[in-house]
Design a protein around this motif. Structure first.
Motif, PDB file in Angstrom:
ATOM      1  N   TYR A  80       0.824  -1.198   0.000  1.00 59.79           N
ATOM      2  CA  TYR A  80       0.000   0.000   0.000  1.00 59.79           C
ATOM      3  C   TYR A  80       0.866   1.259   0.000  1.00 59.79           C
ATOM      4  CZ  TYR A  80      -3.362  -3.408   1.812  1.00 59.79           C
ATOM      5  OH  TYR A  80      -4.145  -4.515   1.995  1.00 59.79           O
ATOM      6  N   LEU A  81       0.280   2.326  -0.477  1.00 52.59           N
ATOM      7  CA  LEU A  81       0.868   3.646  -0.329  1.00 52.59           C
ATOM      8  C   LEU A  81      -0.241   4.574   0.142  1.00 52.59           C
ATOM      9  CD1 LEU A  81       3.500   5.308  -0.651  1.00 52.59           C
ATOM     10  CD2 LEU A  81       2.589   6.075  -2.852  1.00 52.59           C
ATOM     11  N   GLN A  82      -0.206   4.908   1.418  1.00 54.58           N
ATOM     12  CA  GLN A  82      -1.167   5.851   1.984  1.00 54.58           C
ATOM     13  C   GLN A  82      -0.620   7.250   1.779  1.00 54.58           C
ATOM     14  OE1 GLN A  82      -4.290   5.282   3.655  1.00 54.58           O
ATOM     15  NE2 GLN A  82      -4.380   7.512   3.333  1.00 54.58           N
ATOM     16  N   MET A  83      -1.386   8.072   1.068  1.00 51.84           N
ATOM     17  CA  MET A  83      -0.940   9.417   0.755  1.00 51.84           C
ATOM     18  C   MET A  83      -1.884  10.417   1.410  1.00 51.84           C
ATOM     19  SD  MET A  83       0.080   8.977  -3.267  1.00 51.84           S
ATOM     20  CE  MET A  83      -1.609   8.760  -3.784  1.00 51.84           C
ATOM     21  N   SER A  84      -1.335  11.380   2.105  1.00 50.00           N
ATOM     22  CA  SER A  84      -2.129  12.408   2.742  1.00 50.00           C
ATOM     23  C   SER A  84      -1.527  13.774   2.424  1.00 50.00           C
ATOM     24  CB  SER A  84      -2.199  12.188   4.252  1.00 50.00           C
ATOM     25  OG  SER A  84      -0.907  12.210   4.823  1.00 50.00           O
ATOM     26  N   SER A  85      -2.275  14.815   2.747  1.00 48.71           N
ATOM     27  CA  SER A  85      -1.847  16.192   2.467  1.00 48.71           C
ATOM     28  C   SER A  85      -1.389  16.320   1.023  1.00 48.71           C
ATOM     29  CB  SER A  85      -0.720  16.606   3.421  1.00 48.71           C
ATOM     30  OG  SER A  85      -1.123  16.502   4.768  1.00 48.71           O
ATOM     31  N   LEU A  86      -2.183  15.772   0.125  1.00 50.20           N
ATOM     32  CA  LEU A  86      -1.786  15.763  -1.285  1.00 50.20           C
ATOM     33  C   LEU A  86      -1.698  17.166  -1.856  1.00 50.20           C
ATOM     34  CD1 LEU A  86      -3.721  12.619  -2.445  1.00 50.20           C
ATOM     35  CD2 LEU A  86      -1.292  13.010  -2.804  1.00 50.20           C
ATOM     36  N   LYS A  87      -0.764  17.335  -2.779  1.00 44.53           N
ATOM     37  CA  LYS A  87      -0.518  18.610  -3.425  1.00 44.53           C
ATOM     38  C   LYS A  87      -0.708  18.448  -4.938  1.00 44.53           C
ATOM     39  CE  LYS A  87       3.182  19.449  -0.056  1.00 44.53           C
ATOM     40  NZ  LYS A  87       4.630  19.739   0.107  1.00 44.53           N
ATOM     41  N   PRO A  88      -0.963  19.529  -5.629  1.00 48.29           N
ATOM     42  CA  PRO A  88      -1.061  19.417  -7.093  1.00 48.29           C
ATOM     43  C   PRO A  88       0.191  18.812  -7.714  1.00 48.29           C
ATOM     44  CG  PRO A  88      -1.950  21.510  -6.377  1.00 48.29           C
ATOM     45  CD  PRO A  88      -1.342  20.861  -5.155  1.00 48.29           C
ATOM     46  N   GLU A  89       1.340  19.085  -7.135  1.00 49.95           N
ATOM     47  CA  GLU A  89       2.590  18.537  -7.691  1.00 49.95           C
ATOM     48  C   GLU A  89       2.762  17.043  -7.464  1.00 49.95           C
ATOM     49  OE1 GLU A  89       2.242  21.180  -5.662  1.00 49.95           O
ATOM     50  OE2 GLU A  89       3.925  21.335  -4.244  1.00 49.95           O
ATOM     51  N   ASP A  90       1.848  16.427  -6.717  1.00 53.42           N
ATOM     52  CA  ASP A  90       1.859  14.962  -6.585  1.00 53.42           C
ATOM     53  C   ASP A  90       1.191  14.283  -7.778  1.00 53.42           C
ATOM     54  OD1 ASP A  90       1.238  15.406  -3.097  1.00 53.42           O
ATOM     55  OD2 ASP A  90       3.142  14.832  -4.032  1.00 53.42           O
ATOM     56  N   THR A  91       0.627  15.065  -8.656  1.00 55.58           N
ATOM     57  CA  THR A  91      -0.035  14.521  -9.836  1.00 55.58           C
ATOM     58  C   THR A  91       0.947  13.743 -10.697  1.00 55.58           C
ATOM     59  OG1 THR A  91      -1.682  16.280  -9.897  1.00 55.58           O
ATOM     60  CG2 THR A  91      -1.251  15.114 -11.965  1.00 55.58           C
ATOM     61  N   ALA A  92       0.619  12.480 -10.938  1.00 61.64           N
ATOM     62  CA  ALA A  92       1.499  11.595 -11.704  1.00 61.64           C
ATOM     63  C   ALA A  92       0.819  10.239 -11.854  1.00 61.64           C
ATOM     64  CB  ALA A  92       2.838  11.417 -10.993  1.00 61.64           C
ATOM     65  N   VAL A  93       1.401   9.416 -12.696  1.00 60.79           N
ATOM     66  CA  VAL A  93       1.048   7.997 -12.707  1.00 60.79           C
ATOM     67  C   VAL A  93       1.949   7.310 -11.688  1.00 60.79           C
ATOM     68  CG1 VAL A  93       0.933   5.874 -14.062  1.00 60.79           C
ATOM     69  CG2 VAL A  93       0.359   8.076 -15.119  1.00 60.79           C
ATOM     70  N   TYR A  94       1.333   6.565 -10.799  1.00 61.68           N
ATOM     71  CA  TYR A  94       2.066   5.886  -9.736  1.00 61.68           C
ATOM     72  C   TYR A  94       2.192   4.401 -10.080  1.00 61.68           C
ATOM     73  CZ  TYR A  94       2.002   9.971  -6.753  1.00 61.68           C
ATOM     74  OH  TYR A  94       2.225  11.226  -6.238  1.00 61.68           O
ATOM     75  N   TYR A  95       3.414   3.911  -9.954  1.00 61.60           N
ATOM     76  CA  TYR A  95       3.726   2.526 -10.281  1.00 61.60           C
ATOM     77  C   TYR A  95       4.284   1.805  -9.056  1.00 61.60           C
ATOM     78  CZ  TYR A  95       3.802   4.278 -15.108  1.00 61.60           C
ATOM     79  OH  TYR A  95       3.493   4.861 -16.315  1.00 61.60           O
ATOM     80  N   CYS A  96       3.907   0.555  -8.891  1.00 54.95           N
ATOM     81  CA  CYS A  96       4.600  -0.282  -7.926  1.00 54.95           C
ATOM     82  C   CYS A  96       5.555  -1.196  -8.692  1.00 54.95           C
ATOM     83  CB  CYS A  96       3.645  -1.089  -7.062  1.00 54.95           C
ATOM     84  SG  CYS A  96       2.732  -2.382  -7.914  1.00 54.95           S
ATOM     85  N   ALA A  97       6.601  -1.613  -7.999  1.00 51.82           N
ATOM     86  CA  ALA A  97       7.623  -2.429  -8.622  1.00 51.82           C
ATOM     87  C   ALA A  97       8.202  -3.398  -7.605  1.00 51.82           C
ATOM     88  CB  ALA A  97       8.735  -1.549  -9.190  1.00 51.82           C
ATOM     89  N   ALA A  98       8.691  -4.523  -8.096  1.00 53.62           N
ATOM     90  CA  ALA A  98       9.242  -5.575  -7.243  1.00 53.62           C
ATOM     91  C   ALA A  98      10.713  -5.796  -7.555  1.00 53.62           C
ATOM     92  CB  ALA A  98       8.460  -6.877  -7.451  1.00 53.62           C
ATOM     93  N   ASP A  99      11.507  -5.898  -6.503  1.00 51.48           N
ATOM     94  CA  ASP A  99      12.943  -6.122  -6.637  1.00 51.48           C
ATOM     95  C   ASP A  99      13.335  -7.285  -5.746  1.00 51.48           C
ATOM     96  OD1 ASP A  99      15.919  -4.202  -5.730  1.00 51.48           O
ATOM     97  OD2 ASP A  99      15.685  -6.032  -6.894  1.00 51.48           O
TER      98      ASP A  99
END
Length: 123
Positions: A80-99
């Motif tokens: 999970y990625l819990q995001m709070s206090s979001l800002k306009p500059e957080d606008t993006a496509v978010y990807y998860c990845a495995a290593d």
């Protein structure tokens, strides 16, 4: 091999919150460190957060510290990625990845990627 599917993105007002989820396939999910990255239009993909296999160690980009929290439930093959206090500059496509080998902040070392989920922060 791991297949990853993100969900939870959407449009949110500045100051709002969202929780992104990433579900992995297979029985080896718990053997992978997991990272979240994001890519805004016209920009390179950038590191957001990472968590080790057990969930005991996490790391964050400076832009995410204090606002985002990464966690995982290995029994559910989910990070999970819990995001709070979001800002306009957080606008993006978010990807998860495995290593498989390390909790890297470099996108180039990750073996598997999801298709991404769009997060749009409005002012």
């Amino acid at each position: 091999q791991v297949q990853l599917v993100e969900s939870g993105g959407g449009l949110v007002q500045a100051g709002g919150s969202l929780r992104l989820s990433c579900v992995g396939s297979g029985r080896t999910f718990s053997t992978y460190a997991m990272g979240w990255f994001r890519q805004a239009p016209g920009k390179e993909r950038e590191f957001v957060a990472v968590i080790d296999r057990s969930g005991g160690t996490t790391g964050y980009a400076d832009s995410a510290k204090g606002r985002f929290t990464i966690s995982r439930e290995n029994a559910k093959n989910t990070v999970y990625l819990q995001m709070s206090s979001l800002k306009p500059e957080d606008t993006a496509v978010y990807y998860c990845a495995a290593d498989r080998w390390s909790t890297s902040r470099s996108a180039g070392v990750y073996d598997y990627w999801g298709q991404g989920t769009q997060v749009t922060g409005s002012s």
